[in-house]
Design an enzyme around this catalytic site. Sequence first.
Site, PDB file in Angstrom:
ATOM      1  N   ASN A 185     -14.691  -1.194  10.158  1.00  0.00           N
ATOM      2  CA  ASN A 185     -13.251  -0.894  10.499  1.00  0.00           C
ATOM      3  C   ASN A 185     -13.038  -0.346  11.843  1.00  0.00           C
ATOM      4  O   ASN A 185     -12.967   1.108  11.919  1.00  0.00           O
ATOM      5  CB  ASN A 185     -12.547  -0.303   9.379  1.00  0.00           C
ATOM      6  CG  ASN A 185     -11.126  -0.020   9.805  1.00  0.00           C
ATOM      7  OD1 ASN A 185     -10.462  -0.139  10.843  1.00  0.00           O
ATOM      8  ND2 ASN A 185     -10.533   0.678   8.747  1.00  0.00           N
ATOM      9  N   GLY A 216      -9.902  -4.795  13.396  1.00  0.00           N
ATOM     10  CA  GLY A 216      -9.205  -4.199  14.620  1.00  0.00           C
ATOM     11  C   GLY A 216      -8.043  -3.461  13.872  1.00  0.00           C
ATOM     12  O   GLY A 216      -7.750  -3.304  12.727  1.00  0.00           O
ATOM     13  N   HIS A 225     -25.773 -18.295  12.101  1.00  0.00           N
ATOM     14  CA  HIS A 225     -25.564 -19.778  12.500  1.00  0.00           C
ATOM     15  C   HIS A 225     -26.857 -20.435  11.878  1.00  0.00           C
ATOM     16  O   HIS A 225     -26.774 -21.839  11.975  1.00  0.00           O
ATOM     17  CB  HIS A 225     -25.372 -19.794  13.902  1.00  0.00           C
ATOM     18  CG  HIS A 225     -24.544 -21.107  14.224  1.00  0.00           C
ATOM     19  ND1 HIS A 225     -24.185 -21.884  13.115  1.00  0.00           N
ATOM     20  CD2 HIS A 225     -23.920 -21.358  15.480  1.00  0.00           C
ATOM     21  CE1 HIS A 225     -23.312 -22.951  13.601  1.00  0.00           C
ATOM     22  NE2 HIS A 225     -23.101 -22.499  14.960  1.00  0.00           N
ATOM     23  N   ASP A 260     -22.384 -22.548   8.860  1.00  0.00           N
ATOM     24  CA  ASP A 260     -21.977 -23.232  10.021  1.00  0.00           C
ATOM     25  C   ASP A 260     -20.347 -22.661  10.141  1.00  0.00           C
ATOM     26  O   ASP A 260     -19.614 -21.793   9.382  1.00  0.00           O
ATOM     27  CB  ASP A 260     -21.591 -24.705   9.673  1.00  0.00           C
ATOM     28  CG  ASP A 260     -20.974 -24.949   8.465  1.00  0.00           C
ATOM     29  OD1 ASP A 260     -19.976 -24.447   8.209  1.00  0.00           O
ATOM     30  OD2 ASP A 260     -21.562 -26.128   7.618  1.00  0.00           O
ATOM     31  N   SER A 314      -9.902   1.623  12.829  1.00  0.00           N
ATOM     32  CA  SER A 314      -9.648   3.282  12.551  1.00  0.00           C
ATOM     33  C   SER A 314     -10.174   3.667  13.707  1.00  0.00           C
ATOM     34  O   SER A 314      -9.408   5.072  13.844  1.00  0.00           O
ATOM     35  CB  SER A 314     -10.319   3.486  11.207  1.00  0.00           C
ATOM     36  OG  SER A 314     -11.619   3.602  11.428  1.00  0.00           O
ATOM     37  N   ASP A 331     -17.924   6.109  10.146  1.00  0.00           N
ATOM     38  CA  ASP A 331     -18.516   7.150  11.294  1.00  0.00           C
ATOM     39  C   ASP A 331     -18.694   8.410  10.700  1.00  0.00           C
ATOM     40  O   ASP A 331     -17.837   9.033  10.340  1.00  0.00           O
ATOM     41  CB  ASP A 331     -17.179   7.157  11.894  1.00  0.00           C
ATOM     42  CG  ASP A 331     -17.413   8.010  13.375  1.00  0.00           C
ATOM     43  OD1 ASP A 331     -18.384   8.266  13.868  1.00  0.00           O
ATOM     44  OD2 ASP A 331     -16.380   8.579  13.996  1.00  0.00           O
ATOM     45  N   GLN A 354     -16.978   8.355   1.588  1.00  0.00           N
ATOM     46  CA  GLN A 354     -16.841   9.026   2.905  1.00  0.00           C
ATOM     47  C   GLN A 354     -16.874  10.476   2.856  1.00  0.00           C
ATOM     48  O   GLN A 354     -17.239  11.170   3.972  1.00  0.00           O
ATOM     49  CB  GLN A 354     -15.063   8.800   3.124  1.00  0.00           C
ATOM     50  CG  GLN A 354     -14.925   7.690   4.128  1.00  0.00           C
ATOM     51  CD  GLN A 354     -13.298   7.622   4.340  1.00  0.00           C
ATOM     52  OE1 GLN A 354     -12.467   7.237   3.352  1.00  0.00           O
ATOM     53  NE2 GLN A 354     -12.830   7.813   5.284  1.00  0.00           N
ATOM     54  N   ARG A 408       0.860  -1.219  -0.041  1.00  0.00           N
ATOM     55  CA  ARG A 408      -0.030   0.042   0.013  1.00  0.00           C
ATOM     56  C   ARG A 408       0.702   1.236  -0.034  1.00  0.00           C
ATOM     57  O   ARG A 408       0.563   2.043  -0.651  1.00  0.00           O
ATOM     58  CB  ARG A 408      -0.979   0.110   1.189  1.00  0.00           C
ATOM     59  CG  ARG A 408      -1.909   1.175   1.065  1.00  0.00           C
ATOM     60  CD  ARG A 408      -2.723   1.460   2.321  1.00  0.00           C
ATOM     61  NE  ARG A 408      -1.839   2.239   3.205  1.00  0.00           N
ATOM     62  CZ  ARG A 408      -2.032   3.189   4.025  1.00  0.00           C
ATOM     63  NH1 ARG A 408      -3.007   4.244   3.510  1.00  0.00           N
ATOM     64  NH2 ARG A 408      -1.385   3.747   4.573  1.00  0.00           N
ATOM     65  N   SER A 460      -6.522   3.558   1.372  1.00  0.00           N
ATOM     66  CA  SER A 460      -6.355   3.093   2.662  1.00  0.00           C
ATOM     67  C   SER A 460      -6.420   1.590   2.510  1.00  0.00           C
ATOM     68  O   SER A 460      -6.314   0.946   1.248  1.00  0.00           O
ATOM     69  CB  SER A 460      -7.453   3.729   3.341  1.00  0.00           C
ATOM     70  OG  SER A 460      -8.550   2.953   2.984  1.00  0.00           O
TER      71      SER A 460
HETATM   72  N1  CO6 Z   1      -5.321   0.063  11.402  1.00  0.00           N
HETATM   73  C1  CO6 Z   1      -4.244   0.882  11.313  1.00  0.00           C
HETATM   74  N2  CO6 Z   1      -4.533   2.036  10.430  1.00  0.00           N
HETATM   75  C2  CO6 Z   1      -5.849   2.350   9.734  1.00  0.00           C
HETATM   76  C3  CO6 Z   1      -6.968   1.364  10.131  1.00  0.00           C
HETATM   77  C4  CO6 Z   1      -6.646   0.106  10.854  1.00  0.00           C
HETATM   78  N3  CO6 Z   1      -7.541  -0.565  11.156  1.00  0.00           N
HETATM   79  N4  CO6 Z   1      -7.933   1.677   9.314  1.00  0.00           N
HETATM   80  C5  CO6 Z   1      -7.632   2.652   8.741  1.00  0.00           C
HETATM   81  N5  CO6 Z   1      -6.190   3.164   9.009  1.00  0.00           N
HETATM   82  C6  CO6 Z   1      -5.614   4.270   8.604  1.00  0.00           C
HETATM   83  C7  CO6 Z   1      -5.775   4.484   6.966  1.00  0.00           C
HETATM   84  O1  CO6 Z   1      -4.948   3.455   6.353  1.00  0.00           O
HETATM   85  C8  CO6 Z   1      -5.482   5.789   7.050  1.00  0.00           C
HETATM   86  O2  CO6 Z   1      -3.890   5.979   6.831  1.00  0.00           O
HETATM   87  P1  CO6 Z   1      -3.124   6.990   5.748  1.00  0.00           P
HETATM   88  O3  CO6 Z   1      -3.756   6.689   4.531  1.00  0.00           O
HETATM   89  O4  CO6 Z   1      -1.930   6.457   6.040  1.00  0.00           O
HETATM   90  O5  CO6 Z   1      -3.670   8.203   6.385  1.00  0.00           O
HETATM   91  C9  CO6 Z   1      -6.016   6.254   8.131  1.00  0.00           C
HETATM   92  O6  CO6 Z   1      -6.135   5.300   9.093  1.00  0.00           O
HETATM   93  C10 CO6 Z   1      -7.334   6.994   8.005  1.00  0.00           C
HETATM   94  O7  CO6 Z   1      -8.200   5.803   7.290  1.00  0.00           O
HETATM   95  P2  CO6 Z   1      -9.807   6.289   7.016  1.00  0.00           P
HETATM   96  O8  CO6 Z   1     -10.279   6.016   8.278  1.00  0.00           O
HETATM   97  O9  CO6 Z   1      -9.887   7.817   6.752  1.00  0.00           O
HETATM   98  O10 CO6 Z   1      -9.960   5.488   5.945  1.00  0.00           O
HETATM   99  P3  CO6 Z   1     -10.458   3.916   5.913  1.00  0.00           P
HETATM  100  O11 CO6 Z   1     -10.365   3.759   4.273  1.00  0.00           O
HETATM  101  O12 CO6 Z   1      -9.198   3.192   6.461  1.00  0.00           O
HETATM  102  O13 CO6 Z   1     -11.616   3.680   6.599  1.00  0.00           O
HETATM  103  C11 CO6 Z   1     -13.849   3.940   7.123  1.00  0.00           C
HETATM  104  C12 CO6 Z   1     -12.836   4.261   5.943  1.00  0.00           C
HETATM  105  C13 CO6 Z   1     -15.205   4.634   6.510  1.00  0.00           C
HETATM  106  C14 CO6 Z   1     -14.038   2.893   7.465  1.00  0.00           C
HETATM  107  C15 CO6 Z   1     -13.602   5.063   8.162  1.00  0.00           C
HETATM  108  O14 CO6 Z   1     -13.336   6.246   8.003  1.00  0.00           O
HETATM  109  C16 CO6 Z   1     -14.719   4.988   9.428  1.00  0.00           C
HETATM  110  O15 CO6 Z   1     -15.486   5.532   9.568  1.00  0.00           O
HETATM  111  N6  CO6 Z   1     -14.213   4.131  10.698  1.00  0.00           N
HETATM  112  C17 CO6 Z   1     -15.161   3.943  11.686  1.00  0.00           C
HETATM  113  C18 CO6 Z   1     -15.887   2.831  11.394  1.00  0.00           C
HETATM  114  C19 CO6 Z   1     -16.967   2.648  12.620  1.00  0.00           C
HETATM  115  O16 CO6 Z   1     -17.433   3.533  13.209  1.00  0.00           O
HETATM  116  N7  CO6 Z   1     -17.063   1.395  13.151  1.00  0.00           N
HETATM  117  C20 CO6 Z   1     -17.588   1.178  14.166  1.00  0.00           C
HETATM  118  C21 CO6 Z   1     -18.785   0.098  13.753  1.00  0.00           C
HETATM  119  S1  CO6 Z   1     -19.488  -0.496  15.274  1.00  0.00           S
HETATM  120  O17 CO6 Z   1     -17.918  -2.409  14.639  1.00  0.00           O
HETATM  121  C22 CO6 Z   1     -18.765  -2.079  15.456  1.00  0.00           C
HETATM  122  C23 CO6 Z   1     -18.790  -4.207  16.076  1.00  0.00           C
HETATM  123  C24 CO6 Z   1     -18.994  -2.875  16.580  1.00  0.00           C
HETATM  124  C25 CO6 Z   1     -17.986  -2.376  17.605  1.00  0.00           C
END
Ligand code: CO6
Length: 501
Positions: A419, A443, A471, A475, A422, A368, A397, A310, A325
């Site tokens: 995700n 994670g 489920h 399975d 993030s 988010d 986004q 990447r 990303s």
């Molecule tokens: N680890 C490390 N770094 C990360 C990760 C993880 N998992 N995810 C993203 N990033 C990095 C990403 O690569 C970008 O790095 P750079 O390009 O170097 O700047 C940076 O963080 C920002 O990424 P961004 O969040 O803008 O974009 P991404 O395509 O990775 O994610 C998205 C898009 C729409 C998923 C995110 O913006 C978002 O909204 N995340 C929150 C999702 C959320 O609220 N989840 C909770 C749902 S409830 O799951 C749930 C089961 C329950 C707990």
Amino acid sequence: MATMARGSSVVYRRLLIHQYRRRCSSAQEARSLATLRLLPTPTLDRKLQVCSRSFQMLGRTLHGSAACHRAVVQFKLSDIGEGITEVTVKEWYVKEGDRVSQFDSICEVQSDKASVTITSRYDGVVTKLYYDTDDIALVGKPLVDIETESTSDVIQEEDVVETPAMAREEHTHQEIKGLKTQATPAVRRLAMENNIKLSEVVGSGKDGRILKEDILNFLAKQTGAILPPSPFGEIRTSSPAPTGPHRSPLSPVPKPPPLAASLRDLAGKDVTEPLKGFQKAMVKSMMAALSIPHLGLCEQVDLSRLVALRAELKTEARGHGLKLSYMPFFIKAASLCLTRFPILNASLDESCQNITYKASHNIGVAMDTSLGLLVPTVKNVQLLSILEVAQELNRLQELGAAGQLGTADLSGGTFSLSNIGSIGGTYAKPVILPPEVAIGALGKIQVLPRFDVSGHVTRAHIMNVSWSADHRIIDGATMCRFSNMWRDFLQNPASMLLHLK
Ligand code: CO6
């Protein structure tokens, strides 16, 4: 004036019905006045049109051909689709007494699926708002009254009939946010407070979006004021909180979380408020999810190669104006695996008698947004390249940050990824979004010690993934095989090339 106008439209309608009764000679058509009032709207309107010609002549006699005819139109909230029956009024862009033109924004409403701007279909003066901000407005019921001004020569029947006997579509006009005059609610409010019509302002933002500066400049031109150079870009209503260790350039400027939510909290008073909009939708979908027996499976993925790949491709993607990303790789890998395990891209009917295997891989991404957690979908991932997935994700986004995701973006999902990493989460127990049957939570990627093949300790980029599946039809072994395949694609991203079309 409004009362007079209303009175005259009642007279108008009575005359119209009277004319109809006089002209309809057959026994079948000569219904009683009461029956006419009970006719379905389109039928009544069609029948009333039969008499429109003679009415126009009568109208001219009553008002004089050049006379201005005022009528109050009840502007109703039309069907938004998706079975939505009610919406929350988020913001009014007009107040009683305001003059509006066609396409001027009237208000912002939010259903449990999308945010919609209601625009005027008429030129006139707003005489009544039927709801306060945060009230629940019902589809098919009046939203505002608009007193229209037309000469009797050009008047349309539907403009002058006061009673709510019009076809719903004809009395309402609404657009998904951002398709016509594009501006954030804050900018719209600024325009409204200064009595500026957005339709008269030329937007200097992306795709003609009207920015705060455009309104201030417009105002300055009108008043002759000289403005200092503006240090700000477009103002946004409510920026989402920072969600990751590294924020992307597309993301709003991170703000530290407030130390105390509000003075209200410090005072120690309980606050009860009704659930609305997306919160209400979450209750509905999560209650439905509760009926699904979830199986859970967690796995670790070594993303070291993907991290390196990447880093290489990021600059190239930037050359295409895109942010790359990890998500597009996760999404594409999931789609490749869904081709091999179609049961995970299926849905079970309510009676649990039939499974539908979905042809499209519409992968929902928990996001988010400025309106809270939403799950827009990247459609037909099976047909998209990784770069195309990135492009679509970037678009979603941007819309999410501006609170402008529409119904089309938010519906039709067949499988989901969340995700949580993030935001900083490591493990999760994701909840399936019915009618889907599986979801994965990703994670945060952490640098952790691992042994290489020679037994030496190395730095590895490790991410946990937590899967949940229905489920009743999936399975644990199937889920595990899917997970292994997904993990292998991401641990060795070059292998995905072999399967890309
Ligand atoms: N680890 C490390 N770094 C990360 C990760 C993880 N998992 N995810 C993203 N990033 C990095 C990403 O690569 C970008 O790095 P750079 O390009 O170097 O700047 C940076 O963080 C920002 O990424 P961004 O969040 O803008 O974009 P991404 O395509 O990775 O994610 C998205 C898009 C729409 C998923 C995110 O913006 C978002 O909204 N995340 C929150 C999702 C959320 O609220 N989840 C909770 C749902 S409830 O799951 C749930 C089961 C329950 C707990």
